[in-house]
Design an enzyme around this catalytic site. Structure first.
Site, PDB file in Angstrom:
ATOM      1  N   HIS A  41      -2.224   2.176  -7.302  1.00 50.18           N
ATOM      2  CA  HIS A  41      -1.965   2.583  -6.520  1.00 50.18           C
ATOM      3  C   HIS A  41      -0.275   1.756  -5.571  1.00 50.18           C
ATOM      4  CE1 HIS A  41      -3.159   0.858  -2.365  1.00 50.18           C
ATOM      5  NE2 HIS A  41      -2.211   1.083  -2.262  1.00 50.18           N
ATOM      6  N   HIS A  68     -11.289  -2.558  -4.450  1.00 49.98           N
ATOM      7  CA  HIS A  68     -10.812  -2.166  -3.665  1.00 49.98           C
ATOM      8  C   HIS A  68      -9.843  -3.269  -3.010  1.00 49.98           C
ATOM      9  CE1 HIS A  68     -13.339   1.248  -5.179  1.00 49.98           C
ATOM     10  NE2 HIS A  68     -13.560   1.241  -4.165  1.00 49.98           N
ATOM     11  N   GLU A 108       1.660   4.398   1.823  1.00 48.85           N
ATOM     12  CA  GLU A 108       1.028   4.395   0.505  1.00 48.85           C
ATOM     13  C   GLU A 108       0.391   5.619  -0.383  1.00 48.85           C
ATOM     14  OE1 GLU A 108      -2.670   1.429   0.592  1.00 48.85           O
ATOM     15  OE2 GLU A 108      -1.073   0.208   1.777  1.00 48.85           O
ATOM     16  N   ARG A 125       3.707  -1.497   9.747  1.00 47.03           N
ATOM     17  CA  ARG A 125       2.890  -2.568   9.673  1.00 47.03           C
ATOM     18  C   ARG A 125       3.547  -3.079   8.601  1.00 47.03           C
ATOM     19  NH1 ARG A 125      -0.925  -5.035   6.997  1.00 47.03           N
ATOM     20  NH2 ARG A 125      -2.707  -3.800   6.660  1.00 47.03           N
TER      21      ARG A 125
END
Length: 508
Positions: A41, A68, A108, A125
């Site tokens: 990630h 997660h 992401e 944000r």
């Protein structure tokens, strides 16, 4: 977020995710995404302004997660080459420009083992882990937000943004890692943190004496460190975690120490399945408390007794009063006392002989230890500085009620003092044969009623605590005699939720 590998599992997970989302955010809309095995990630910090400018401030790796949810982040991503870094940044900037984005944003990506990356989402944000980006770029991203909101341009051009060093952020949570990271609530009876400096940041909203509430996320603080390279930053992170001492509720500090000390983590071989893959190493079987730690605990207890009697001697004005002596001194003989400590529920019997030189001989089973030392104060903390069979040790010691807490570089030891039966109440674990609440929270859904027959594993109640949904299932087959809480009720940890009896029980 849920993973489904079959149609049946998909239906169950969809309903659970919708209930959780509706309760937390009043929105149960779901997205379906492709699942990538063992991905990383990786996310990129971007900023855009009203003049059409957009820049990226490099990437953060947030791969190590539980449920997660991120628990440790670092910047830059380990093993990511300058070429891949530039491609990540360019892709993030293109995404921001495509929607004329203004302000701070986080793009992401999911990255596979070959460093191929796929767009996942954009958070419009700053995120919890933005301090690691600030540490490696020397920027204040909150200041950037304010300037851009006031109509200014992005403060730096892409060429002016330089990457320096490495940073980690560890999230300190009120939770029990050994119980599937179950979120917890309770008082912060003792809280001591490492000192902050230009390379160490602690961002928190609590202090000693506060209570972690069930109504918010269980995160207590963010511990952020920086150093010239990844290995130096990792050493600093572990050193600071050793100094992050909390008493009053379960935390993940010891787990973070195990995680950050794992060889694969140290080598940067991380992915979102890291914790399940290395479960046996990260959650080793609980070992008995070392006899050296037991000696330190006993010495701390003796030193605390001596402090009390010394105070009495001063107050009484009689320094020779036998009632103000805790030295165990005897004429011509050595005084030996028996002391029982608790390692979980296991009793450890010790024979402690008081020597005339102020040292002690401690016998634990067939092992003998010669112990000497003192209890000293450093600010609001007390430390045991002692020698055990010639080896010097220093540990922080906290004695609260019937428990001794030792904090050392090896982690935390919790040692109990026996409580007389007439002072001990009924067990708080709810061992009545029914299902109990694993944490403090709210009853969201009740599946059973009095008179229902259930089998092992049948769902009884759904609880929500700290934005997470938990299904409590029947621990055995039987008959529901009574449901003790209704939907919407607040329930404390270990409270029995239903009365469950054998189907042929006379107590029906």
């Amino acid at each position: 977020m849920r993973i489904a590998s079959s149609e049946k599992e998909f239906r169950e997970q969809l309903e659970s995710a919708r209930r959780e989302a509706k309760k937390s955010f009043n929105d149960d809309a779901m997205l379906i995404e492709k699942f990538v095995d063992n991905p990383r990630h990786v996310e990129v910090q971007v900023f855009g302004d009203t003049f059409g400018n957009a820049v990226y401030l490099f990437e953060r790796d947030c791969s190590v997660q539980r449920r997660h949810q991120k628990i440790i982040e670092e910047a830059p991503g380990p093993g990511i080459t300058p070429e891949v870094r530039r491609k990540l940044g360019d892709a993030a900037v293109k995404a921001a420009k495509a929607v004329n984005y203004v302000g701070a944003g986080t793009v992401e990506f999911i990255m596979d083992s070959q460093h191929n990356f796929y767009f996942m989402e954009m958070n419009t944000r700053l995120q919890v882990e933005h301090p690691v980006t600030e540490m490696i770029t020397g920027t204040d991203l909150v200041e950037w937000q304010l300037k851009i909101a006031a109509g200014d341009k992005v403060p730096l051009t892409q060429e002016q943004i330089q990457l320096k060093g490495h940073a980690f952020e560890a999230r300190i949570y009120a939770e029990d890692p050994n119980n599937n990271f179950m979120p917890g609530a309770g008082p912060l009876l003792y809280l001591s943190t490492p000192p902050s400096d230009s390379c160490t940041r602690i961002e928190t909203g609590v202090r000693q004496g506060d209570e972690v509430s069930i109504h918010y996320d269980p995160m207590i603080a963010k511990l952020v460190v920086w150093a010239e390279d990844r290995q130096a930053a990792l050493r600093k992170l572990r050193y600071c975690l050793q100094q992050y001492n909390i008493v009053g509720l379960s935390t993940n500090v010891d787990f973070l120490l195990n995680l950050s000390g794992h060889p694969d983590f140290a080598a940067g071989r991380i992915h979102t399945n890291f914790i399940p893959q290395h479960y046996d190493q990260l959650f080793p079987p609980k070992e008995a408390i070392s006899q050296v730690a037991l000696c330190q605990a006993a010495l701390g207890l003796i030193m605390r007794e001596r402090r009390v009697t010394d105070t009495f001697r001063i107050q009484s004005g009689d320094q020779f009063s036998p009632f103000a002596s805790s030295s165990g001194r005897r004429i011509n003989i050595a005084y030996t006392r028996n002391l029982t400590l608790l390692d979980c529920q296991n009793s450890v019997n010790m024979a402690i002989t008081y020597n005339h030189d102020g040292s002690y001989n401690m016998q634990i089973q067939d092992q003998s230890f010669h112990v000497s030392g003192c209890l000293s104060c450093d600010g609001d903390s007390e430390y045991i500085r002692c020698s055990v069979n010639g080896v010097v040790h220093k540990s922080k010691v906290i004695i609260l009620d019937d428990t001794i807490y030792l904090f050392s570089p090896e982690g935390r030891d919790q040692i109990g003092l026996p409580v007389p039966k007439y002072l001990s109440g009924v067990s708080a674990t709810g061992e009545q044969g029914g299902a109990v609440a694993p944490m403090t929270g709210t009853v969201e859904k009740v599946f059973v009623k009095a008179g229902d027959k259930v089998q092992v594993g049948d769902p009884l109640v759904v609880m929500i605590a700290m934005k997470m949904e938990h299904t409590i299932r029947a621990p055995k087959a039987g008959l529901i005699k009574k449901v003790l809480y209704q939907e919407g009720s607040q329930v404390n940890r270990y409270a029995p939720l239903v009365e469950l009896v054998d189907e042929n029980s006379d107590s029906q």
